[in-house]
Design an enzyme around this catalytic site. Structure first.
Site, short mmCIF file in Angstrom:
data_model
loop_
_atom_site.label_atom_id
_atom_site.label_comp_id
_atom_site.label_asym_id
_atom_site.label_seq_id
_atom_site.Cartn_x
_atom_site.Cartn_y
_atom_site.Cartn_z
N SER A 137 0.86 -1.20 0.00
CA SER A 137 0.00 0.00 0.00
C SER A 137 0.89 1.23 0.00
O SER A 137 2.04 1.19 0.47
CB SER A 137 -0.86 0.00 1.27
OG SER A 137 -1.45 1.27 1.47
N TYR A 150 -1.46 -0.37 10.52
CA TYR A 150 -1.75 -0.76 9.14
C TYR A 150 -0.58 -0.39 8.24
O TYR A 150 -0.05 -1.22 7.49
CB TYR A 150 -3.04 -0.10 8.63
CG TYR A 150 -3.29 -0.43 7.18
CD1 TYR A 150 -3.61 -1.73 6.80
CD2 TYR A 150 -3.15 0.53 6.18
CE1 TYR A 150 -3.79 -2.07 5.46
CE2 TYR A 150 -3.32 0.21 4.84
CZ TYR A 150 -3.64 -1.08 4.49
OH TYR A 150 -3.80 -1.42 3.16
P1 NDP Z 1 -11.51 -5.87 0.50
O1 NDP Z 1 -11.94 -5.66 1.92
O2 NDP Z 1 -12.49 -5.59 -0.58
O3 NDP Z 1 -10.93 -7.34 0.33
C1 NDP Z 1 -10.08 -7.90 1.30
C2 NDP Z 1 -9.96 -9.38 1.09
O4 NDP Z 1 -9.09 -9.91 2.11
C3 NDP Z 1 -11.28 -10.11 1.20
O5 NDP Z 1 -11.39 -11.07 0.17
C4 NDP Z 1 -11.20 -10.81 2.55
O6 NDP Z 1 -11.88 -12.05 2.51
C5 NDP Z 1 -9.69 -11.06 2.66
N1 NDP Z 1 -9.29 -11.29 4.04
C6 NDP Z 1 -9.21 -10.38 5.05
N2 NDP Z 1 -8.88 -10.99 6.19
C7 NDP Z 1 -8.76 -12.32 5.91
C8 NDP Z 1 -8.45 -13.47 6.68
N3 NDP Z 1 -8.19 -13.41 7.99
N4 NDP Z 1 -8.42 -14.68 6.06
C9 NDP Z 1 -8.67 -14.77 4.74
N5 NDP Z 1 -8.96 -13.72 3.95
C10 NDP Z 1 -9.00 -12.52 4.54
O7 NDP Z 1 -10.23 -4.92 0.33
P2 NDP Z 1 -9.22 -4.67 -0.89
O8 NDP Z 1 -9.56 -5.48 -2.08
O9 NDP Z 1 -9.12 -3.22 -1.05
O10 NDP Z 1 -7.89 -5.17 -0.22
C11 NDP Z 1 -7.03 -6.12 -0.79
C12 NDP Z 1 -5.61 -5.79 -0.36
O11 NDP Z 1 -5.27 -4.52 -0.89
C13 NDP Z 1 -5.42 -5.69 1.15
O12 NDP Z 1 -4.18 -6.28 1.49
C14 NDP Z 1 -5.38 -4.19 1.40
O13 NDP Z 1 -4.64 -3.86 2.55
C15 NDP Z 1 -4.71 -3.71 0.14
N6 NDP Z 1 -4.89 -2.33 -0.25
C16 NDP Z 1 -6.15 -1.77 -0.38
C17 NDP Z 1 -6.27 -0.45 -0.78
C18 NDP Z 1 -7.59 0.24 -0.87
O14 NDP Z 1 -7.62 1.48 -0.81
N7 NDP Z 1 -8.69 -0.48 -1.05
C19 NDP Z 1 -5.09 0.35 -1.13
C20 NDP Z 1 -3.85 -0.33 -0.93
C21 NDP Z 1 -3.76 -1.61 -0.54
P3 NDP Z 1 -12.88 -12.59 3.66
O15 NDP Z 1 -13.42 -11.40 4.39
O16 NDP Z 1 -13.90 -13.36 2.91
O17 NDP Z 1 -12.00 -13.46 4.49
C1 8X3 Z 2 -5.00 1.56 1.58
C2 8X3 Z 2 -4.57 2.92 1.18
O1 8X3 Z 2 -4.14 5.27 1.98
O2 8X3 Z 2 -6.14 4.17 2.80
O3 8X3 Z 2 -3.91 0.76 1.77
O4 8X3 Z 2 -3.98 3.52 3.62
S1 8X3 Z 2 -4.71 4.02 2.47
#
Ligand code: NDP
Ligand code: 8X3
Length: 250
Positions: A137, A150
């Protein structure tokens, strides 16, 4: 060309779910994991069991992770790419008011589970000259209020990616850290404990990154010629940029 296989963690929503669609459309086999079995089943119904194998388990449960790996059907057992995407942010409180349980859940998921599945798959990734794409991120590089654990967990992911590259030198295994900025997924809904209004407010008028944007980026990295390694990609929406330091005057 032989059909390739990717393991997408966090496949039930956001970047992960979009990536499943992107890889299936591109002819890959996909192992899709996450906790929500109903969402995984929907992926099978949408894409077909010949293309998507699902494994419902909590990434923090190492025994369940190992069992999912050990029981992969033969057609899905040869993994070429690990997409370490599962992760979450919990809370936006300053450190001095944060919930320790939430901190531990972020570390257990974003750090410990990520290294556990990486360690589990590395032998076969080396054998197959495969690849790892880690979803970090911008929070790994830019400190912001409430980002405390985070951001630190994502800094781990970024640095782990670069350290993996050193250790994997000469194996042909590629490692990339993708570092997105603001993207509209379920991320903020999770972070705020289900506050849809807060999530809508954050993204309103910002034209944020979409899950498909990141899936396209992942797809591009995954399909580069075998002699190229993109170490890091930092991607933001045009509407987002970094802004300065703060000064407290007592
Ligand atoms: P979502 O919340 O839409 O998706 C997150 C996914 O992670 C879900 O499929 C969830 O599945 C899974 N997950 C979370 N905890 C667990 C667990 N304990 N076991 C198994 N699966 C888990 O978020 P994003 O698609 O945005 O996030 C994906 C990645 O991108 C993350 O690592 C996030 O930190 C990162 N990210 C997101 C950004 C944003 O602004 N959206 C920006 C930068 C990075 P389930 O709940 O079914 O277990
Ligand atoms: C998610 C992006 O800027 O909300 O990783 O932390 S931010």
């Amino acid at each position: 060309m032989a059909t390739k296989t990717v393991w997408v963690t966090g496949a039930t929503a956001g970047f992960g779910a979009a990536s499943v669609g992107r890889f299936v459309a591109g002819g890959w086999r996909v192992i899709a994991s996450g906790r929500r079995a109903d969402r995984l089943q929907q992926l099978v119904e949408k894409h077909g069991a010949a293309h998507v194998h699902v494994a419902a388990f909590d990434m923090r449960d190492e025994a369940a992770m190992r069992a999912a790996h050990a029981t992969l059907p033969a057609e899905f057992a040869d993994i070429d790419l690990l997409l370490n995407n599962a992760g979450l942010a919990l809370g936006t409180a300053p450190a001095q008011q944060a919930d320790l349980t939430q901190w531990k859940q972020m570390i257990d998921t974003n750090v410990t589970a990520l290294v556990s599945i990486t360690h589990l798959l590395l032998p076969q990734l080396v054998e197959r000259r495969g690849a790892i794409i880690n979803i970090s991120s911008i929070a790994s590089s830019y400190a912001y209020r409430g980002g405390n654990v985070y951001g630190a967990s994502k800094a781990f992911v970024t640095q782990f990616s670069q350290n993996l590259r050193c250790d994997l030198h000469g194996t042909g295994v590629r490692v990339t850290s993708i570092e997105p900025g603001m993207a509209e997924t379920e991320f903020t809904l999770v972070r705020t404990g289900g506050d849809q209004a807060a999530s809508d407010k954050l993204y309103a008028g910002a034209h944020p990154i979409t899950a498909d944007d990141i899936a396209d980026t992942i797809w591009w990295v995954a399909n580069l010629p075998a002699h190229l390694n993109v170490n890091r990609i930092e991607v933001m929406p045009v509407s987002q940029s970094a802004a300065g330091l703060q000064v407290h005057r007592g």
